[in-house]
Design an enzyme around this catalytic site. Structure first.
Site, PDB file in Angstrom:
ATOM      1  N   ASN A  45     -99.460  49.777  32.228  1.00 16.82           N
ATOM      2  CA  ASN A  45    -100.902  49.850  32.028  1.00 16.82           C
ATOM      3  C   ASN A  45    -101.611  49.557  33.344  1.00 16.82           C
ATOM      4  O   ASN A  45    -101.148  48.766  34.165  1.00 16.82           O
ATOM      5  CB  ASN A  45    -101.374  48.916  30.909  1.00 16.82           C
ATOM      6  CG  ASN A  45    -101.052  47.459  31.134  1.00 16.82           C
ATOM      7  OD1 ASN A  45     -99.947  47.099  31.517  1.00 16.82           O
ATOM      8  ND2 ASN A  45    -102.026  46.596  30.872  1.00 16.82           N
ATOM      9  N   GLU A  47    -105.476  48.672  34.476  1.00 17.11           N
ATOM     10  CA  GLU A  47    -106.833  48.351  34.042  1.00 17.11           C
ATOM     11  C   GLU A  47    -107.859  48.666  35.122  1.00 17.11           C
ATOM     12  O   GLU A  47    -107.544  48.734  36.305  1.00 17.11           O
ATOM     13  CB  GLU A  47    -106.933  46.864  33.683  1.00 17.11           C
ATOM     14  CG  GLU A  47    -106.164  46.497  32.458  1.00 17.11           C
ATOM     15  CD  GLU A  47    -106.306  45.032  32.081  1.00 17.11           C
ATOM     16  OE1 GLU A  47    -105.826  44.688  31.001  1.00 17.11           O
ATOM     17  OE2 GLU A  47    -106.875  44.234  32.866  1.00 17.11           O
ATOM     18  N   CYS A  56    -103.197  53.247  29.356  1.00 22.80           N
ATOM     19  CA  CYS A  56    -102.071  52.541  28.749  1.00 22.80           C
ATOM     20  C   CYS A  56    -100.733  53.004  29.332  1.00 22.80           C
ATOM     21  O   CYS A  56    -100.597  54.140  29.793  1.00 22.80           O
ATOM     22  CB  CYS A  56    -102.056  52.788  27.245  1.00 22.80           C
ATOM     23  SG  CYS A  56    -103.531  52.215  26.388  1.00 22.80           S
ATOM     24  N   GLU A  58     -97.973  53.780  27.821  1.00 20.50           N
ATOM     25  CA  GLU A  58     -97.353  54.907  27.117  1.00 20.50           C
ATOM     26  C   GLU A  58     -97.827  56.235  27.671  1.00 20.50           C
ATOM     27  O   GLU A  58     -97.032  57.145  27.916  1.00 20.50           O
ATOM     28  CB  GLU A  58     -97.685  54.840  25.612  1.00 20.50           C
ATOM     29  CG  GLU A  58     -97.164  53.605  24.920  1.00 20.50           C
ATOM     30  CD  GLU A  58     -98.140  52.441  24.882  1.00 20.50           C
ATOM     31  OE1 GLU A  58     -98.098  51.675  23.906  1.00 20.50           O
ATOM     32  OE2 GLU A  58     -98.947  52.281  25.827  1.00 20.50           O
ATOM     33  N   CYS A  89    -101.657  52.052  20.944  1.00 21.33           N
ATOM     34  CA  CYS A  89    -103.028  52.136  20.441  1.00 21.33           C
ATOM     35  C   CYS A  89    -103.241  53.525  19.811  1.00 21.33           C
ATOM     36  O   CYS A  89    -102.376  54.403  19.896  1.00 21.33           O
ATOM     37  CB  CYS A  89    -104.022  51.888  21.572  1.00 21.33           C
ATOM     38  SG  CYS A  89    -104.145  53.251  22.763  1.00 21.33           S
ATOM     39  N   CYS A  92    -102.962  56.469  22.291  1.00 24.02           N
ATOM     40  CA  CYS A  92    -101.565  56.724  22.656  1.00 24.02           C
ATOM     41  C   CYS A  92    -100.808  57.384  21.507  1.00 24.02           C
ATOM     42  O   CYS A  92     -99.990  58.269  21.723  1.00 24.02           O
ATOM     43  CB  CYS A  92    -100.871  55.432  23.075  1.00 24.02           C
ATOM     44  SG  CYS A  92    -101.407  54.839  24.697  1.00 24.02           S
TER      45      CYS A  92
END
Length: 139
Positions: A45, A47, A56, A58, A89, A92
């Site tokens: 990830n 940010e 993310c 994934e 999430c 994803c």
């Protein structure tokens, strides 16, 4: 498949987690996706101060795989620092469903525990190409 069978993918995701950029949440996540020719692509990830631009792990792993020519996938692992399992999430889940299909998702936690769930269990009512078919109305 047991979680032992996924040890290599979990290790790759755990390694990717070390590169996470998470200065705001301090929540580091790593992912690894395996293509049908057994190549493993990792992601972490990343940010951003605006949060909306955060990506993310994934999605990073899948986009790396796609950018390297992979088009079919066997499985995906997600590893976080949390004591509990961290499922993908919603965004994803959509990307995984559309680009990887109904593959096993391996969730691993900081203690080394793992759980394997089929994507269709995580995303039971997906929006996909079938949702885009429009029925013609009768004249």
């Amino acid at each position: 498949m047991s979680s032992d069978e996924h040890r290599d993918l979990i290790a790759a995701a755990k390694g990717a987690r070390e590169f996470a950029v998470a200065p705001f949440s301090m929540f580091r996540v790593g992912a690894a996706v395996e293509s049908d020719d057994q190549r493993i692509f990792t992601g972490c990830n990343v940010e951003n101060a605006t949060y909306g631009l955060t990506v993310c792990a994934e999605r990073v792993s899948i986009w790396k795989a796609i950018s390297e020519g992979a088009r079919s996938f066997n499985r995906l692992a997600v590893v976080s620092d949390a004591a509990d399992f961290t499922p993908p999430c919603g965004a994803c889940r959509q990307i995984i469903w559309e680009l990887c299909g109904d593959i096993p998702i391996i969730l691993a936690n900081a203690r080394g525990d793992a759980q394997v769930l089929q994507m269709s269990k995580l995303y039971p009512h997906p929006f996909d190409s079938r949702s885009l078919k429009v029925r013609k109305k009768k004249p």
